[in-house]
Enzyme design. Structure first.
Site: not given
Ligand code: PBG
Length: 340
Positions: A204, A246, A261
């Site tokens: 992520k 990771e 992601k």
């Molecule tokens: C937070 C989380 C985020 C997303 C999913 N879970 C945002 C962040 O890390 O601030 C992003 C999903 C999206 O942008 O559609 N744990």
């Protein structure tokens, strides 16, 4: 005239692109509704859907609205939803304590969906950002300058057990703390939840594409900024090898599914991970990827349906087995209509 210039070619790849039927015959990436997971936002109360301005077509739903939406999705062949709560700001605090309440909104939402549509796969995010006043995914260190890894992991493990108890099929730690997958696995097993799977947000990235999501869950408003800095825990977008480190750690700690992601700007990571792991790979086409296609379509600069399809096929072609996307419903509807 036409024969004046004739190439003597053995290979003419265009032969197989000549008709719709020939193109379909040799198509190698096929998108199915069952590949898609619909992320859904839930709010307290019984009010009308609250549109999210930066995500056209996406609204925060009350629990009854959520159940109705899940029914519609299931009819279209969507087998899984990912639920995200938007909390009343008065319930937020520095430690995100509302995340551990037995009557938490997301737990009631999970139970309602599972009761109405038992066949629907339900997953939830394991992270504290909907619950904290600062919008970070964990609790802060005493000086308030960073997220405290180990203290956060302890809370997340308890949160995962609560969610499992409410009936989620998968918990999805999206926090990027070190060691959280292992701690969650151990906590779930100790609680007799051996069957609850873990979909780890493994790679992520600290992405600017999460902006609209932070509007939707209210983590940006809570923090009073649209640019939450999560670079001490999310990956540097410039790094590639770290993604595999990771993913390997998460796999060793017990992840059942690994995730990349965002998706579109990170197709090389999806492809690389496809070669590095035998686990199913999920990719999250995030809010900003969705918003930019909508924005360009609104300006008349891009064709919405065509870009929607192309963006998702591209993610699957890169190697994703599962795609979380805000286009899930529309894409499934289009796929169903094409089959008929
Ligand atoms: C937070 C989380 C985020 C997303 C999913 N879970 C945002 C962040 O890390 O601030 C992003 C999903 C999206 O942008 O559609 N744990």
């Amino acid at each position: 005239m036409s024969s004046a210039f004739k190439l003597n070619l053995v290979h003419r790849p265009r032969r197989l692109r000549r008709t719709e039927a020939l193109r379909a015959l040799v198509e190698d990436t096929v998108l199915r509704p069952s590949d898609l997971v619909a992320p859904l936002f839930v709010v307290e109360g019984k009010g009308r859907p609250q549109p999210v301005a930066s995500m056209p077509g996406v609204s925060r739903l009350s629990i009854p609205g959520l159940v109705a939406e899940c029914r519609a999705l299931h009819r279209l062949g969507i087998l899984a939803v990912a639920l995200f709560p938007n909390l009343d700001p008065r319930l937020k605090d520095g430690d995100g304590t509302a995340a551990l309440r037995e009557d938490a909104l997301v737990l009631r939402a999970v139970r309602a969906v599972k009761k109405a549509i038992p066949g629907m796969i339900v997953m939830t995010d394991i992270a504290l950002d909907p619950y904290t006043v600062h919008g970070h995914d964990g609790v802060l260190t005493p000086d308030g300058r960073d997220v405290d890894n180990d203290r956060t992991v302890e809370i997340l493990a308890r949160m995962a057990v609560l969610h499992a108890g409410a009936g989620v099929d998968l918990v999805a730690p999206s926090d990027m703390m070190d060691g959280r997958v292992g701690a969650i696995r151990r906590a779930l097993d100790a609680a007799g939840r051996e069957d609850t799977a873990i979909m780890a947000y493994s790679a992520k990235y600290a992405s600017a594409y999460y902006g609209p999501f932070r509007d939707a869950v209210g983590s940006a408003a809570a923090a009073g900024t649209r640019s939450l800095d999560k670079r001490t825990y999310q990956l540097n977008p410039a790094n590639r090898r770290e993604a595999f480190t990771e993913a390997r750690l998460d796999e060793a700690e017990g992840a059942d599914i690994v995730m990349v992601k965002p998706a579109g700007p990170y197709l090389d990571i999806i492809r690389g991970l496809r070669q590095a792991t035998r686990k199913p790979i999920a990719a999250y086409q995030v809010s900003g990827e969705y918003a930019q296609i909508h924005a360009a379509a609104r300006l008349g600069w891009l064709d919405l349906a065509a870009c929607r399809r192309e963006s998702l096929v591209g993610i699957k072609r890169a190697g994703a087995d599962i795609i979380l996307t805000y286009f899930a419903r529309e894409m499934a509807a289009e796929l169903g209509a094409r089959r008929r």
